[in-house]
Design an enzyme around this catalytic site. Sequence first.
Site, PDB file in Angstrom:
ATOM      1  N   LYS A 240      30.901 -65.712 -26.992  1.00 26.70           N
ATOM      2  CA  LYS A 240      31.132 -66.841 -26.077  1.00 26.70           C
ATOM      3  C   LYS A 240      31.078 -66.377 -24.613  1.00 26.70           C
ATOM      4  O   LYS A 240      30.377 -66.954 -23.807  1.00 26.70           O
ATOM      5  CB  LYS A 240      32.503 -67.500 -26.363  1.00 26.70           C
ATOM      6  CG  LYS A 240      32.652 -68.009 -27.791  1.00 26.70           C
ATOM      7  CD  LYS A 240      33.991 -68.699 -28.019  1.00 26.70           C
ATOM      8  CE  LYS A 240      35.210 -67.768 -27.926  1.00 26.70           C
ATOM      9  NZ  LYS A 240      35.272 -66.721 -28.970  1.00 26.70           N
TER      10      LYS A 240
ATOM     11  N   ARG B 114      41.044 -75.113 -29.077  1.00 26.49           N
ATOM     12  CA  ARG B 114      41.119 -74.172 -30.174  1.00 26.49           C
ATOM     13  C   ARG B 114      41.939 -74.715 -31.333  1.00 26.49           C
ATOM     14  O   ARG B 114      42.102 -74.037 -32.341  1.00 26.49           O
ATOM     15  CB  ARG B 114      41.830 -72.926 -29.660  1.00 26.49           C
ATOM     16  CG  ARG B 114      41.044 -71.667 -29.757  1.00 26.49           C
ATOM     17  CD  ARG B 114      41.888 -70.652 -29.012  1.00 26.49           C
ATOM     18  NE  ARG B 114      41.564 -69.326 -29.352  1.00 26.49           N
ATOM     19  CZ  ARG B 114      40.804 -68.528 -28.601  1.00 26.49           C
ATOM     20  NH1 ARG B 114      40.230 -68.975 -27.516  1.00 26.49           N
ATOM     21  NH2 ARG B 114      40.629 -67.303 -28.956  1.00 26.49           N
TER      22      ARG B 114
ATOM     23  N   ARG C 281      33.772 -53.422 -27.739  1.00 25.55           N
ATOM     24  CA  ARG C 281      33.652 -54.162 -26.477  1.00 25.55           C
ATOM     25  C   ARG C 281      34.332 -53.433 -25.319  1.00 25.55           C
ATOM     26  O   ARG C 281      35.369 -52.812 -25.473  1.00 25.55           O
ATOM     27  CB  ARG C 281      34.294 -55.541 -26.623  1.00 25.55           C
ATOM     28  CG  ARG C 281      34.430 -56.244 -25.264  1.00 25.55           C
ATOM     29  CD  ARG C 281      34.743 -57.689 -25.369  1.00 25.55           C
ATOM     30  NE  ARG C 281      35.881 -57.960 -26.218  1.00 25.55           N
ATOM     31  CZ  ARG C 281      36.195 -59.163 -26.652  1.00 25.55           C
ATOM     32  NH1 ARG C 281      35.440 -60.191 -26.342  1.00 25.55           N
ATOM     33  NH2 ARG C 281      37.244 -59.333 -27.399  1.00 25.55           N
TER      34      ARG C 281
ATOM     35  N   ARG D 143      40.187 -54.342 -23.923  1.00 26.15           N
ATOM     36  CA  ARG D 143      41.227 -55.375 -23.901  1.00 26.15           C
ATOM     37  C   ARG D 143      42.398 -54.995 -24.802  1.00 26.15           C
ATOM     38  O   ARG D 143      42.198 -54.394 -25.856  1.00 26.15           O
ATOM     39  CB  ARG D 143      40.623 -56.694 -24.404  1.00 26.15           C
ATOM     40  CG  ARG D 143      40.454 -57.702 -23.298  1.00 26.15           C
ATOM     41  CD  ARG D 143      39.603 -58.851 -23.717  1.00 26.15           C
ATOM     42  NE  ARG D 143      40.156 -59.619 -24.833  1.00 26.15           N
ATOM     43  CZ  ARG D 143      39.608 -60.728 -25.296  1.00 26.15           C
ATOM     44  NH1 ARG D 143      38.503 -61.189 -24.758  1.00 26.15           N
ATOM     45  NH2 ARG D 143      40.151 -61.368 -26.302  1.00 26.15           N
TER      46      ARG D 143
ATOM     47  N   ARG E  22      43.329 -62.494 -35.266  1.00 29.27           N
ATOM     48  CA  ARG E  22      42.591 -63.498 -34.481  1.00 29.27           C
ATOM     49  C   ARG E  22      41.544 -64.193 -35.333  1.00 29.27           C
ATOM     50  O   ARG E  22      41.329 -65.404 -35.201  1.00 29.27           O
ATOM     51  CB  ARG E  22      41.925 -62.827 -33.273  1.00 29.27           C
ATOM     52  CG  ARG E  22      42.917 -62.557 -32.145  1.00 29.27           C
ATOM     53  CD  ARG E  22      42.478 -61.434 -31.233  1.00 29.27           C
ATOM     54  NE  ARG E  22      41.227 -61.655 -30.562  1.00 29.27           N
ATOM     55  CZ  ARG E  22      40.501 -60.685 -30.005  1.00 29.27           C
ATOM     56  NH1 ARG E  22      40.929 -59.422 -30.062  1.00 29.27           N
ATOM     57  NH2 ARG E  22      39.378 -60.969 -29.402  1.00 29.27           N
TER      58      ARG E  22
HETATM   59  P1  AP5 Z   1      32.107 -61.587 -26.221  1.00 32.43           P
HETATM   60  O1  AP5 Z   1      31.036 -62.358 -25.549  1.00 32.43           O
HETATM   61  O2  AP5 Z   1      33.116 -60.919 -25.396  1.00 32.43           O
HETATM   62  O3  AP5 Z   1      32.794 -62.474 -27.367  1.00 32.43           O
HETATM   63  P2  AP5 Z   1      33.762 -63.727 -27.290  1.00 32.43           P
HETATM   64  O4  AP5 Z   1      33.224 -64.751 -28.215  1.00 32.43           O
HETATM   65  O5  AP5 Z   1      33.991 -64.129 -25.875  1.00 32.43           O
HETATM   66  O6  AP5 Z   1      35.036 -63.111 -27.966  1.00 32.43           O
HETATM   67  P3  AP5 Z   1      36.564 -63.059 -27.519  1.00 32.43           P
HETATM   68  O7  AP5 Z   1      37.173 -61.891 -28.221  1.00 32.43           O
HETATM   69  O8  AP5 Z   1      36.691 -63.125 -26.029  1.00 32.43           O
HETATM   70  O9  AP5 Z   1      37.094 -64.338 -28.140  1.00 32.43           O
HETATM   71  P4  AP5 Z   1      38.546 -64.670 -28.438  1.00 32.43           P
HETATM   72  O10 AP5 Z   1      38.395 -66.085 -28.797  1.00 32.43           O
HETATM   73  O11 AP5 Z   1      39.205 -63.816 -29.417  1.00 32.43           O
HETATM   74  O12 AP5 Z   1      39.308 -64.329 -27.077  1.00 32.43           O
HETATM   75  P5  AP5 Z   1      39.814 -65.213 -25.868  1.00 32.43           P
HETATM   76  O13 AP5 Z   1      39.776 -64.398 -24.660  1.00 32.43           O
HETATM   77  O14 AP5 Z   1      39.171 -66.526 -25.868  1.00 32.43           O
HETATM   78  O15 AP5 Z   1      31.352 -60.522 -27.163  1.00 32.43           O
HETATM   79  C1  AP5 Z   1      32.089 -59.617 -27.967  1.00 32.43           C
HETATM   80  C2  AP5 Z   1      31.396 -58.248 -27.988  1.00 32.43           C
HETATM   81  O16 AP5 Z   1      30.136 -58.352 -28.671  1.00 32.43           O
HETATM   82  C3  AP5 Z   1      31.063 -57.685 -26.620  1.00 32.43           C
HETATM   83  O17 AP5 Z   1      31.215 -56.314 -26.673  1.00 32.43           O
HETATM   84  C4  AP5 Z   1      29.598 -58.072 -26.408  1.00 32.43           C
HETATM   85  O18 AP5 Z   1      28.929 -57.166 -25.550  1.00 32.43           O
HETATM   86  C5  AP5 Z   1      29.037 -58.017 -27.821  1.00 32.43           C
HETATM   87  N1  AP5 Z   1      28.008 -59.027 -28.076  1.00 32.43           N
HETATM   88  C6  AP5 Z   1      27.973 -60.314 -27.633  1.00 32.43           C
HETATM   89  N2  AP5 Z   1      26.878 -60.967 -28.111  1.00 32.43           N
HETATM   90  C7  AP5 Z   1      26.217 -60.058 -28.890  1.00 32.43           C
HETATM   91  C8  AP5 Z   1      25.017 -60.138 -29.678  1.00 32.43           C
HETATM   92  N3  AP5 Z   1      24.281 -61.267 -29.734  1.00 32.43           N
HETATM   93  N4  AP5 Z   1      24.626 -59.027 -30.358  1.00 32.43           N
HETATM   94  C9  AP5 Z   1      25.372 -57.873 -30.296  1.00 32.43           C
HETATM   95  N5  AP5 Z   1      26.517 -57.745 -29.565  1.00 32.43           N
HETATM   96  C10 AP5 Z   1      26.942 -58.829 -28.871  1.00 32.43           C
HETATM   97  O19 AP5 Z   1      41.349 -65.458 -26.287  1.00 32.43           O
HETATM   98  C11 AP5 Z   1      42.259 -64.391 -26.325  1.00 32.43           C
HETATM   99  C12 AP5 Z   1      43.653 -64.867 -26.661  1.00 32.43           C
HETATM  100  O20 AP5 Z   1      44.104 -65.794 -25.659  1.00 32.43           O
HETATM  101  C13 AP5 Z   1      43.795 -65.630 -27.986  1.00 32.43           C
HETATM  102  O21 AP5 Z   1      43.941 -64.755 -29.069  1.00 32.43           O
HETATM  103  C14 AP5 Z   1      45.072 -66.459 -27.698  1.00 32.43           C
HETATM  104  O22 AP5 Z   1      46.208 -65.653 -27.808  1.00 32.43           O
HETATM  105  C15 AP5 Z   1      44.901 -66.836 -26.241  1.00 32.43           C
HETATM  106  N6  AP5 Z   1      44.189 -68.103 -26.072  1.00 32.43           N
HETATM  107  C16 AP5 Z   1      42.981 -68.285 -25.451  1.00 32.43           C
HETATM  108  N7  AP5 Z   1      42.624 -69.578 -25.478  1.00 32.43           N
HETATM  109  C17 AP5 Z   1      43.620 -70.241 -26.130  1.00 32.43           C
HETATM  110  C18 AP5 Z   1      43.810 -71.595 -26.490  1.00 32.43           C
HETATM  111  N8  AP5 Z   1      42.900 -72.547 -26.204  1.00 32.43           N
HETATM  112  N9  AP5 Z   1      44.946 -71.912 -27.163  1.00 32.43           N
HETATM  113  C19 AP5 Z   1      45.869 -70.990 -27.454  1.00 32.43           C
HETATM  114  N10 AP5 Z   1      45.735 -69.683 -27.162  1.00 32.43           N
HETATM  115  C20 AP5 Z   1      44.625 -69.305 -26.495  1.00 32.43           C
HETATM  116 MG    MG Z   2      35.669 -64.139 -24.592  1.00 28.81          MG
END
Ligand code: AP5
Ligand code: MG
Length: 214
Positions: free
Chosen positions: A13, A88, A127, A160, A171
Site C-alpha cells: 500500500k 480497517r 522492509r 519499523r 497483524r
Molecule cells: P509496503 O508498501 O510498506 O506495504 P504496506 O501495504 O504499506 O504494509 P504495512 O506493513 O505498512 O501495512 P500495515 O497495514 O501493517 O501497517 P500500517 O502502517 O498501515 O511494502 C512492504 C514491503 O514490501 C516493503 O519492504 C516494500 O519495499 C516491499 N514491496 C512492496 N511492493 C512490492 C512488490 N510488488 N514486490 C516486492 N516487494 C514489494 O499500520 C500499522 C499499525 O497502525 C496497525 O497495526 C495498527 O496498530 C495501527 N493502525 C493503522 N491504521 C489503523 C486503523 N485504521 N485502525 C486501527 N489501527 C490502525
Molecule cells: Mg504501509
Amino acid sequence: MRFILLGAPGAGKGTQAVEIKQKYNIPHISTGDIFRSNIKNQTELGKKAEGYLNSGELVPDELTIELVKDRLKQEDVKNGFLLDGFPRTIPQAEALDEFLKELGIKSDRVINIDVDKKVLIERITGRRVCKNCKASFHIAFNPPKVDSVCDYCGGELVTRADDNEEAVRNRIGVYESQTAPLIDYYNKQSLVLTIDGNKSPKEVTEEILKGLDK
Ligand code: AP5
Ligand code: MG
Ligand code: ZN
C-alpha cells in the site's frame, strides 16, 4: 479523486501510494504513519496508540475515526485524497461513508492489493522505511540505490518497531478477521478494483493506474 487503498500488511500500500499520489496530485493519508509520528513525538494520541501498534492490534475505532475526520477537514483534501490503512474495520468504513455524505461527496475507488500470504512475511521482515519521508524499501526486492539511504530524500532507513515476525503474524490475523470483510462491503457499492500485488512494484503500479483510468 478520492481513493482508498486496501490490502494486508506488506501488500504494498505504502509503496504504491507514492506513485498514485503523484499521478493524481492528492495527499497520501496513512493512519499508520500518523500514529507512528505521534508515538515518536510522545503526544497524548501517541501514548494511547503505542501499545496497539507494537503488538499489531488495531487502535480503537473511536480514536482512529476522530483522527481521520480531523485530517479530512484540512484544506489540502479539497482535491481528493488517498487513504492508506483506513478504514480497517466495518464501523470505520460506515463512519467514513457517513462523514463523506455529510460533506456531499463519496469515495471514487477502492484499490484492493491482493498478495499471497506467504509473500507478506518476507516482504515485511525485509522492509526498511525512511525516517524522514516514510518511503518503503526492501533489502532484496526493492533496495535503495545507496545502502540505508532513502532514494527520495536522503533520509536514514530504519526497521519499523512492529516489523518482527510475532507482530507481523498478529497483524495478518487481524487483517483477515477485521479488514478483509471490507472487500465485500465495498463490492456492494461496486467500488473495488482488485490488483494482483504479487508482481513487481512497477507492474503493480501500471495495473493500478490503468485500472483507475477506466
Ligand atoms: P509496503 O508498501 O510498506 O506495504 P504496506 O501495504 O504499506 O504494509 P504495512 O506493513 O505498512 O501495512 P500495515 O497495514 O501493517 O501497517 P500500517 O502502517 O498501515 O511494502 C512492504 C514491503 O514490501 C516493503 O519492504 C516494500 O519495499 C516491499 N514491496 C512492496 N511492493 C512490492 C512488490 N510488488 N514486490 C516486492 N516487494 C514489494 O499500520 C500499522 C499499525 O497502525 C496497525 O497495526 C495498527 O496498530 C495501527 N493502525 C493503522 N491504521 C489503523 C486503523 N485504521 N485502525 C486501527 N489501527 C490502525
Ligand atoms: Mg504501509
Ligand atoms: Zn525519504
